[in-house]
Write an enzyme that holds these catalytic residues in place. Structure first.
Site, short mmCIF file in Angstrom:
data_model
loop_
_atom_site.label_atom_id
_atom_site.label_comp_id
_atom_site.label_asym_id
_atom_site.label_seq_id
_atom_site.Cartn_x
_atom_site.Cartn_y
_atom_site.Cartn_z
N SER A 90 0.82 -1.21 0.00
CA SER A 90 0.00 0.00 0.00
C SER A 90 0.86 1.26 0.00
O SER A 90 2.00 1.27 0.45
CB SER A 90 -0.90 0.02 1.24
OG SER A 90 -1.67 -1.14 1.31
N1 SAH Z 1 -0.35 -5.25 3.92
C1 SAH Z 1 0.41 -5.54 2.73
C2 SAH Z 1 -0.30 -5.19 1.44
C3 SAH Z 1 -1.46 -6.02 1.24
S1 SAH Z 1 -1.95 -6.35 -0.41
C4 SAH Z 1 1.76 -4.91 2.77
O1 SAH Z 1 2.07 -4.17 3.73
O2 SAH Z 1 2.55 -5.15 1.87
C5 SAH Z 1 -3.24 -7.46 0.02
C6 SAH Z 1 -2.79 -8.85 0.32
O3 SAH Z 1 -3.91 -9.56 0.80
C7 SAH Z 1 -2.27 -9.60 -0.88
O4 SAH Z 1 -0.99 -10.07 -0.66
C8 SAH Z 1 -3.29 -10.75 -1.04
O5 SAH Z 1 -2.70 -11.94 -1.51
C9 SAH Z 1 -3.80 -10.89 0.37
N2 SAH Z 1 -5.11 -11.55 0.52
C10 SAH Z 1 -6.17 -11.47 -0.32
N3 SAH Z 1 -7.19 -12.21 0.17
C11 SAH Z 1 -6.77 -12.76 1.35
C12 SAH Z 1 -7.37 -13.62 2.32
N4 SAH Z 1 -8.62 -14.09 2.18
N5 SAH Z 1 -6.64 -13.97 3.40
C13 SAH Z 1 -5.37 -13.52 3.56
N6 SAH Z 1 -4.75 -12.71 2.67
C14 SAH Z 1 -5.44 -12.33 1.58
#
Ligand code: SAH
Length: 240
Positions: A90
């Site tokens: 993000s």
């Molecule tokens: N917080 C992260 C950015 C998140 S991007 C950072 O600091 O880099 C969102 C992430 O959520 C992605 O990696 C995606 O694979 C994950 N995601 C999507 N659906 C999910 C779920 N049901 N459970 C866990 N992770 C999930």
């Protein structure tokens, strides 16, 4: 270059090489620190991110360590960045905003859904006692886990799996942060909040603009408030 080294002793050449390398290295270091300070001033403090613990944490966490090598030059820019596997880290402002709104205290247990690069988890880990984070893409979970332990964050547990149902064995939590966009608020997550707890989650239609929703639990009841329009990669589900 060749004439430069011609009349010098091996000793002199070695010294010159060492000095040049250390200058290059030091410049790299200084740049990241300077860029990070600039990010704090221009992207956070200038936009109402004022919580001292959020600012302190984001000043300490080396964001460039959490992006792929070819993205490192952009690590402190005002935008999200690709981290591979169609996922993103993000934008710094969004990390700051979501962290600040949770009103974290140092004795908190926090749950994050969507580990991604591990950056947000590291920021949380600087502030609170323990962080539990779940990532659905196994490769990302593994990478984040290695990166976090390499950097010495030993109060963060990373789990590969579907975070939709939370992590009940580790709950209840003082705060929950969901960093992927959901179509609705997952019930199971709200129920893993402690009394007085806060949760922040992007909610809205698939691939559209979503609202960051702040959920607070007071006297067993949930209050929700939309606080900002955002774009996030989708929260996905494993097929059962
Ligand atoms: N917080 C992260 C950015 C998140 S991007 C950072 O600091 O880099 C969102 C992430 O959520 C992605 O990696 C995606 O694979 C994950 N995601 C999507 N659906 C999910 C779920 N049901 N459970 C866990 N992770 C999930």
């Amino acid at each position: 270059m060749v004439t430069f080294f011609k009349n010098r002793s091996v000793f002199e050449v070695v010294i010159i090489v060492i000095i040049s390398l250390s200058t290059i290295f030091a410049r790299g270091q200084i740049n990241h620190n300077q860029l990070r300070e600039k990010m704090i001033r221009e992207q956070l403090m200038a936009r109402q991110i004022t919580d001292p613990s959020t600012l302190k944490a984001m000043r300490l966490v080396p964001r460039h360590e959490f992006v792929p090598p070819d993205m490192q030059v952009y690590a402190y820019s005002d935008s999200p960045l690709p981290i591979g596997l169609k996922q993103t880290i993000s934008q710094p402002y969004i990390v700051g905003y979501m962290t600040q709104i949770l009103k974290l205290k140092d004795n908190f247990r926090v749950l994050e859904i969507g580990t991604g690069s591990g950056y947000q988890a590291a920021v949380l880990g600087q502030i609170v006692d323990s962080v539990f984070t779940i990532e659905i893409i196994e490769e990302l979970a593994l990478r984040a886990k290695n990166k976090l332990s390499e950097l010495g964050y030993n109060n963060i547990q990373v789990k590969a799996g579907d975070g939709y149902l939370g992590w009940p064995e580790k709950g209840p939590f003082d705060a929950i942060i969901v960093t992927a966009g959901a179509e609705e608020i997952p019930n199971a997550l709200q129920h893993q909040l402690k009394e007085g707890g806060r949760m922040i989650i992007p909610v809205g239609p698939h691939n559209g603009v979503r609202q960051l929703v702040l959920i607070t639990k007071k006297q067993g009841k949930f209050k929700t408030k939309e606080v900002m329009a955002v774009r996030f990669v989708p929260l996905t589900r494993t097929r059962n």
